[in-house]
Design an enzyme around this catalytic site. Structure first.
Site: not given
Length: 318
Positions: A157, A252, A282
């Site tokens: 991320s 995501d 995600h």
């Protein structure tokens, strides 16, 4: 494909905790909630050789790093790891499972970096901390018993974003030679206007509103979210960057920007492998023991890192 049953089960556990979305609370509350969620839904921690922590010099004071070592004799390759959490939440515990997984599969020393968080420290604080930690590790390779000629960076991320930015900075500043970058579900672009940010805006853990909140905290009211070390896809030149493995999740909001960055890196002549994990959300890659594909993603990343090390060694002998 529909959400994977293991993902559904994980999301049900998260829903049962009744934690508010990050954009509805303060950064301090968001951090506390993230820690609570991780403690309530533990992941599998593979045994490794040794774990230690130390403070190293950074651009604005000491940085804490956690050093993971395999149960083998060095010198081993080095993986610099940058945790996720939207540059606002997250800590050295956030990526513990996948850090251990990479150590075991690459037989590498992994250094996880506790970089400065926003909004107390806005862009480019986190980037500069991660780059400084990378420089420190390479410069202290003898003491650390590592082979810094075999160097990879990785992150999830926001950590994927920082990994990509560190690669660009290392190239631009003639810094350490990085062989490989692993970008798990990476943050790529502050615009958040791609189709996946609309289609997957709600209902899949990370929300588009939540991601916008992270960007707002990171950049601030007067910052430049379009800077290429923030929105890494905005770099004028994406050539001569490390080999890349970009791992994305079907459900995501950031799916399309990850795919676009992989395509842009490929178009610039880099060696890139892009994989979209179907039925995943995600940050799935951190859910060791909860989602089987987390281990698969780790194994894919490790294989690609090892391939880049081997290729780099072959290039040096010719």
């Amino acid at each position: 494909m529909p959400l994977h049953p293991q993902v559904k089960e994980l999301m049900q556990k998260r829903t049962a905790l009744d934690l508010p979305d990050n954009h509805r609370v303060s950064p301090e509350e968001a951090r506390a909630n993230a820690r609570r969620g991780k403690q309530a839904i533990p992941t599998v921690k593979e045994p490794i050789g040794d774990i230690s922590e130390r403070h190293i010099p950074g651009p604005a004071g000491d940085i804490t790093v956690r050093i993971y070592r395999p149960d083998t004799q060095g010198p081993q390759p080095l993986i610099m790891f940058f945790h996720g959490g939207g540059w606002v939440i997250g800590d050295l515990d956030t990526e513990d499972s996948i850090s251990r997984g990479l150590v075991n599969r690459v037989n590498a020393v992994l250094i996880s970096v506790d970089y400065r968080l926003a909004p107390e420290h806005r862009f480019p604080a986190a980037v500069e901390d991660c780059y400084a930690a990378t420089i420190w590790a390479v410069e202290n390779s003898h003491e650390l018993v590592i082979d810094s000629s075999r160097l990879a960076v990785a992150g999830t991320s926001a950590g994927g974003n920082l990994s990509a930015a560190v690669c660009q900075i290392a190239r631009d500043r003639c810094g350490p030679k990085i062989n490989h970058q692993v970008l798990f579900c990476p943050v790529i672009d502050s615009s958040l206007n791609r189709k996946s940010a609309i289609d997957n805006a709600e209902g899949y853990s990370l929300t588009t509103k939540g991601m916008k909140w992270f960007w707002d905290q990171y950049i601030g009211p007067n910052g430049n979210g379009h800077h290429p070390y923030a929105s890494v896809i905005n770099a004028n030149d994406l050539s001569n960057l490390p080999d890349a493995t970009v791992i994305a999740a079907e459900y995501d909001p950031l799916l399309d920007e990850a795919a676009d960055y992989a395509s842009a890196l490929t178009a610039a002549g880099n060696d890139v492998t892009y994989s979209e994990y179907k039925g995943m959300i995600h940050g799935f890659n951190g859910s060791f023991g909860l989602i089987d594909d987390a281990v698969k993603a780790c194994e894919q990343a490790a294989s690609r890192i090892l391939y880049s090390f081997k290729k780099n060694k072959a290039d040096k002998t010719h």
